[in-house]
Design a protein around this motif. Structure first.
Motif, mmCIF file in Angstrom:
data_model
loop_
_atom_site.group_PDB
_atom_site.id
_atom_site.type_symbol
_atom_site.label_atom_id
_atom_site.label_comp_id
_atom_site.label_asym_id
_atom_site.label_seq_id
_atom_site.Cartn_x
_atom_site.Cartn_y
_atom_site.Cartn_z
ATOM 1 N N LEU A 2 0.975 -1.367 -0.196
ATOM 2 C CA LEU A 2 0.047 -0.134 -0.031
ATOM 3 C C LEU A 2 0.864 1.232 -0.015
ATOM 4 O O LEU A 2 0.580 2.227 -0.506
ATOM 5 C CB LEU A 2 -0.944 0.130 1.029
ATOM 6 N N TYR A 5 1.951 2.070 -3.437
ATOM 7 C CA TYR A 5 0.877 2.733 -4.324
ATOM 8 C C TYR A 5 0.477 4.166 -3.844
ATOM 9 O O TYR A 5 0.715 5.110 -4.527
ATOM 10 C CB TYR A 5 -0.371 2.275 -4.169
ATOM 11 N N ILE A 6 0.593 4.215 -2.465
ATOM 12 C CA ILE A 6 -0.021 5.708 -1.892
ATOM 13 C C ILE A 6 1.262 6.828 -2.251
ATOM 14 O O ILE A 6 0.966 7.852 -2.753
ATOM 15 C CB ILE A 6 -0.192 5.585 -0.532
ATOM 16 N N VAL A 45 -2.384 3.781 -10.215
ATOM 17 C CA VAL A 45 -2.425 4.473 -8.721
ATOM 18 C C VAL A 45 -2.893 5.892 -8.724
ATOM 19 O O VAL A 45 -3.266 6.440 -7.676
ATOM 20 C CB VAL A 45 -0.822 4.499 -8.111
ATOM 21 N N LYS A 310 -13.581 -7.611 -7.744
ATOM 22 C CA LYS A 310 -13.297 -6.495 -7.011
ATOM 23 C C LYS A 310 -12.109 -5.627 -7.649
ATOM 24 O O LYS A 310 -11.111 -6.256 -8.097
ATOM 25 C CB LYS A 310 -12.927 -6.551 -5.544
ATOM 26 N N TYR A 311 -12.241 -4.404 -7.731
ATOM 27 C CA TYR A 311 -11.181 -3.558 -8.581
ATOM 28 C C TYR A 311 -10.809 -4.059 -9.900
ATOM 29 O O TYR A 311 -9.640 -3.725 -10.206
ATOM 30 C CB TYR A 311 -9.939 -3.406 -7.590
ATOM 31 N N PRO A 317 -7.783 4.801 -9.456
ATOM 32 C CA PRO A 317 -6.799 4.549 -8.433
ATOM 33 C C PRO A 317 -7.125 3.194 -7.582
ATOM 34 O O PRO A 317 -8.284 3.012 -7.138
ATOM 35 C CB PRO A 317 -6.667 5.834 -7.540
ATOM 36 N N PHE A 318 -6.307 2.255 -7.384
ATOM 37 C CA PHE A 318 -6.434 1.184 -6.775
ATOM 38 C C PHE A 318 -6.988 0.016 -7.402
ATOM 39 O O PHE A 318 -6.867 -1.237 -6.968
ATOM 40 C CB PHE A 318 -6.982 1.101 -5.315
ATOM 41 N N VAL B 172 -3.466 8.409 5.848
ATOM 42 C CA VAL B 172 -3.328 7.433 4.558
ATOM 43 C C VAL B 172 -2.333 8.099 3.599
ATOM 44 O O VAL B 172 -1.517 7.262 3.179
ATOM 45 C CB VAL B 172 -4.779 7.392 4.072
ATOM 46 N N ILE B 180 -1.475 2.182 7.855
ATOM 47 C CA ILE B 180 -1.244 1.217 6.758
ATOM 48 C C ILE B 180 -1.567 0.088 7.266
ATOM 49 O O ILE B 180 -2.244 -1.062 6.603
ATOM 50 C CB ILE B 180 0.006 1.174 6.151
ATOM 51 N N LEU B 183 -5.449 -0.564 7.213
ATOM 52 C CA LEU B 183 -5.938 -0.906 5.681
ATOM 53 C C LEU B 183 -5.614 -2.343 5.119
ATOM 54 O O LEU B 183 -6.385 -2.860 4.759
ATOM 55 C CB LEU B 183 -5.322 0.128 5.138
ATOM 56 N N GLU B 184 -4.482 -2.745 5.743
ATOM 57 C CA GLU B 184 -3.951 -3.836 5.100
ATOM 58 C C GLU B 184 -4.633 -5.066 5.609
ATOM 59 O O GLU B 184 -4.940 -6.084 5.073
ATOM 60 C CB GLU B 184 -2.469 -4.057 5.059
ATOM 61 N N HIS B 187 -8.055 -5.286 3.915
ATOM 62 C CA HIS B 187 -7.753 -5.738 2.554
ATOM 63 C C HIS B 187 -7.612 -7.552 2.565
ATOM 64 O O HIS B 187 -8.098 -8.232 2.016
ATOM 65 C CB HIS B 187 -6.829 -5.235 1.780
ATOM 66 N N LYS B 191 -12.542 -6.708 3.280
ATOM 67 C CA LYS B 191 -13.390 -5.993 3.900
ATOM 68 C C LYS B 191 -13.585 -4.621 3.256
ATOM 69 O O LYS B 191 -12.610 -3.905 2.766
ATOM 70 C CB LYS B 191 -13.163 -5.634 5.371
ATOM 71 N N ILE B 192 -14.773 -4.162 3.043
ATOM 72 C CA ILE B 192 -14.980 -2.729 2.302
ATOM 73 C C ILE B 192 -14.403 -1.716 3.550
ATOM 74 O O ILE B 192 -14.671 -1.901 4.770
ATOM 75 C CB ILE B 192 -16.435 -2.587 1.917
ATOM 76 N N CYS B 210 -5.696 5.015 -2.924
ATOM 77 C CA CYS B 210 -4.859 3.789 -2.976
ATOM 78 C C CYS B 210 -4.771 3.029 -1.666
ATOM 79 O O CYS B 210 -4.067 2.241 -1.611
ATOM 80 C CB CYS B 210 -3.417 4.311 -3.178
ATOM 81 N N GLY B 211 -5.233 3.568 -0.613
ATOM 82 C CA GLY B 211 -5.515 2.998 0.594
ATOM 83 C C GLY B 211 -6.544 1.837 0.500
ATOM 84 O O GLY B 211 -6.883 1.062 1.082
ATOM 85 N N GLY B 212 -7.281 1.889 -0.667
ATOM 86 C CA GLY B 212 -8.476 0.824 -0.954
ATOM 87 C C GLY B 212 -9.520 1.296 -0.332
ATOM 88 O O GLY B 212 -10.213 0.302 0.023
ATOM 89 N N ILE B 213 -9.962 2.468 -0.220
ATOM 90 C CA ILE B 213 -11.044 3.185 0.386
ATOM 91 C C ILE B 213 -12.151 3.474 -0.547
ATOM 92 O O ILE B 213 -12.201 3.732 -1.814
ATOM 93 C CB ILE B 213 -10.847 4.389 1.023
#
Lengths: 571, 571
Positions: A2, A5-6, A45, A310-311, A317-318, B172, B180, B183-184, B187, B191-192, B210-213
């Protein structure tokens, strides 16, 4: 990961790859936007202003999400998964929902495993739907049987994504115990279940849907599409070789658009090579007046949503850096294709090696028959009138016509007529079963032709006007381990193309296979096969006992509408 | 169970319940259709012509899928989950995505568990998002700290659905290690993750994503909404009590509509009781000219898709029989509400018992402060000029104004001005922390008022013009175990409302709480609080250090834009 990416998204670090000056499709808003697309570790990203370790200027081109084929039998290409990928990835397809229904009917679970493992080394995301109908009907002899218990066990294996098209809709509607077991096993693991319910409506459709079935790729009528979508199904727009329903797109409205997805179902190598894959579907749809953005959305985001990918299916992004860079939204010529951020095809050519094939023993040498003799094809009728199979335009639905035939020495003699003898020779378990029938209107004359692809049990299916040629054809298929064969009685010539993987697919490269197939097909046409038919592949649907109307199984002639065997004699 | 559904769907068995002659919303096609809706075992099994053991004629009414609130803090109702359900279910809401951010900041993991368990006995599907920001900032003292490791451990527990709004967007974007880790962890379990990133744009937004939000409920500007949707976010249309952005619906197009969802975020019991819940949002949206079908789709299917709620949010075979039967698509008066096929509310009244409350010890008695004295509220400035907090329309964003104040004996004297003393008293860990500041423009005069709801750490927040009254107010809150208090210096009256659950919610019934709260609120207005403010609830946002601009924490005055403490002295 992550952090990488960020950091790149924030511009603190260079991206690995940047597509500079992209015009790209925003499928969420249905508009083309502009920006640099930055990629790191297989993900997009950021979109905006970016610098990359590698940069590719895509000015004047349009970037789309990689296409997703919502339902495909790789086997129908007659190619290995590796070679299949080499044809479709350069066209822009980066993910497929693969239902290895054919090879699983021949090889059982080993067929599924083979497709999954062979796909691992190509840049194509292959989600495996475990075939739900092995065999497709209990009336025929297939190479394998997967019952409810087997299904439950296999669904636990990591590589299975969902449950494949549930063609046995009577079984669902009538609560067949083994069918229920399969459905419940899938639900217990939260798996999506694909449907197959042509022209099923009303309360019968409700009953089918209460099996928890999500999709249908057999829709063709507007009222059918409307009803299925209104009842929660996703409806495929299909661009197969034999089976097409691109016209479904005409039923799209801005309100229901999200429930349409694209698929190819069954598509030959020749079509893949010459016309394309989903890119060809898009081209055709747009030529037919469908909004190009809607069409691409069906092939990307909608399909990802349907299958819970998903995604995937959008440029954001992501989201996965599965991208296809096309010339425009009319021609859809794929200039570059990226899978997980890596350039995998350019100008229609794959940039990956497919020469190494995964070829396990258990999918090879699958034609198990005794040596056949001409008299094995004797067909004795009670009288002159008999039921003959006919074929409807489209090549999958068959009809039944009462025909008058001559017999000589207790054997039907079709020479010089538009009627052919037809035979389905069981090839999995050496049962010696040979189903026999008549076919009217194929056009072929002067020999025999045959194939080891015969949906869905894939026995040997033969047409011919000469018992000796029929036997020669069957014996040749045994000799080569499966494929297609053409016997010319006059010249004695026996031509064939080998399909060594399950008798369905070739381990060769697409080009060689296609060249040889084309030659064989042309030869079949030159022997009279009507041009509106697919010379060999139309044969392959004449055993498919889940599609109306009259079919021939290794066990005998079958009336699909009555769902029971029927007598060939019509007097 | 599948057999039961299928048999009833096929008409072989009677359904348990049939809504006869329904006009119902087909959210897939965006049209109203007609038919009988048959229900078995909590699922819709068919739409068509059906008979049931029970039948309810719904002619002249419209059946909609039960509403789904995409983001709500139950705590903001000041009610227990049971009592909250008794207010919103009769309005037509059958599922909520609940983020127990407030009580988790007070009680830690026990707060989450409490909301989950208390929700089990009411006919409301409550999906728990584990709060991601406990505390919201590292600058203040909260009742609990959930770091990355804690988050990882709790996410493994079965009752957690996803990760709650990630308000710490700087964390983030700057790759804070603990952020991080959270968030990880989310993922890793698929989970959303909900978002919260007001006015974050461009590359900064890319970094956040890019945190996957996945979602944002803080959007208000058209360009912000467009960008967020184009980058893959779902955007909430919010109908809270203090925070509203129903206007977001104006940015809907037929192309982007599927990415809008409805939520209430923070909504008081009084609003829930008098105006309603999502039904009120729908009423307001339609009155504002939004297409009613689109509006309902945002509150149902879209929200289900966003959060991956399978078979929820539509009326179709195999989908949950969560249904609301309304008079029409203008007034949205809920005549009947069904949850999992059971009638749970009629004519706005719940048909379920909420008198039994789940009340574990670990969410009670949460106000831990020493007894305070008037001198604890002395505020000594260097000069006359100081920073005072102001409040912007909407009640959440604050401003900073340089004001001139008088001091007497080294203590600011605000009596007779439009400025008040402000204090935030730490109440979790007996640290003795008291943050002090000034507030301009609240209107209140002649005493003190306070509350133990103070986003997000929920210390005691007080306003007043009299040190003795401020101390009395704090001590009263300690005495009652949390709630709201109003002290009148002139009369000596001390009025209060108890919020015994975490100092945030009442274990009483909504009606009693609302009556007492209303009386207290009116009394506060009579002491000068401006009518455009929420008398007590506007106080609750003055500590919220993730929303601009100037905030007061137990640890001192805080500049949100600089994300650091700031000196009150302005000369």
């Amino acid at each position: 990961m992550l952090e990488k990416y960020i950091s790149a998204a924030a511009g603190r670090e260079k991206a690995e790859l940047v597509l500079k000056n992209a015009a790209y499709l925003d499928v969420f808003c249905g508009v083309i936007r502009k920006g640099d697309i930055a990629v790191v570790g297989g993900k997009i990203v950021g979109i905006g202003s970016y610098e990359g370790e590698k940069e590719l200027d895509v000015s004047h081109l349009t970037v789309l999400p990689g296409y997703i084929d919502g339902h495909v039998h790789i086997e129908s290409s007659q190619l290995s998964p590796e070679e299949f990928a080499s044809l479709i990835v350069p066209r822009g397809t980066t993910t497929i929902i693969a239902d290895p229904h054919e090879i699983t009917n021949v090889c059982g679970k080993a067929g599924c495993e083979y497709i999954a493992k062979a796909s691992e080394n190509v840049p194509l995301d292959v989600k495996i739907q475990l075939p739900s109908c092995v065999p497709a009907t209990p009336f025929e002899t297939s190479g394998a049987v997967l019952n409810g218990k087997d299904t439950e066990a296999i669904l636990k294996e990591g590589y299975i994504y969902g449950l494949g098209e549930f063609m046995n809709y009577p079984g669902v509607i009538n609560c067949d115990a083994d069918v229920i077991k399969k459905l419940e096993a899938a639900h217990a693991r939260g798996k999506i279940i694909d449907g197959h319910a042509p022209a099923v409506y009303g309360e019968t459709l409700n009953a089918y849907l209460c099996g928890g079935i999500s999709t249908d790729h057999e829709c063709v009528y507007k009222e059918e599409i409307d009803e299925k979508i209104s009842k929660g199904m996703y409806v495929h727009i299909r661009h197969g070789s034999s089976t097409q329903n691109l016209g479904n797109a005409k039923c799209m409205t801005s309100a229901n658009m999200r429930r349409f997805i694209l698929c190819t179902d069954d598509r030959h190598a020749a079509d893949l090579k010459e016309k394309g894959h989903l890119d060809d579907a898009l081209r055709r749809l747009v030529a037919d007046g469908v909004d190009p953005i809607a069409a691409v959305t069906c092939a990307t985001l909608n399909c990802a949503e349907c299958y819970g990918l998903k995604y995937k299916g959008a440029i954001a992004p992501f989201w996965a850096a599965d991208l296809v860079v096309v010339d425009n939204l009319k021609n859809f010529n794929a200039k570059y294709v990226f899978k997980d951020g890596k350039l995998v095809a350019k100008d229609g050519k794959p940039l990956f090696d497919t020469s190494k094939r995964y070829l396990p023993e258990n999918v090879l040498n699958t034609v198990h028959v005794k040596t056949l003799k001409p008299e094995d094809f004797t067909l004795t009728l009670k009288g002159k009138k008999a039921k003959a199979m006919t074929i409807e335009p489209g090549g999958v639905v068959t009809g039944c016509e009462i025909v008058e035939v001559q017999s000589v020495n207790g054997d039907v003699d079709v020479k010089g007529t538009d009627i052919l003898k037809m035979a389905v020779v069981e090839r999995h378990k050496m049962t010696g079963n040979i189903g026999k029938g008549l076919f009217k209107g194929y056009g072929f004359k002067g020999g025999a032709m045959g194939i080891t692809i015969a949906h869905d049990s894939h026995n040997i299916i033969l047409l011919g006007d000469d018992n000796a040629a029929l036997a020669t054809a069957a014996n040749k298929l045994k000799e080569i381990g499966g494929g297609m064969v053409l016997v010319n009685s006059a010249t004695g010539e026996v031509d064939s193309v080998t399909l060594d993987i399950g008798g369905l697919m070739s381990s060769r490269d697409a080009e060689g296979l296609q060249r040889d197939s084309k030659a064989l097909i042309e030869k079949a046409y030159s022997m009279g096969v009507k041009r509106e038919l697919e010379a060999f592949m139309s044969l392959a649907f004449l055993s498919l006992a889940v599609i109306p109307k009259l079919k021939l199984l290794d066990t005998g002639l079958f009336d699909v509408e009555k769902f029971s065997f029927t007598d060939i004699n019509a007097e």
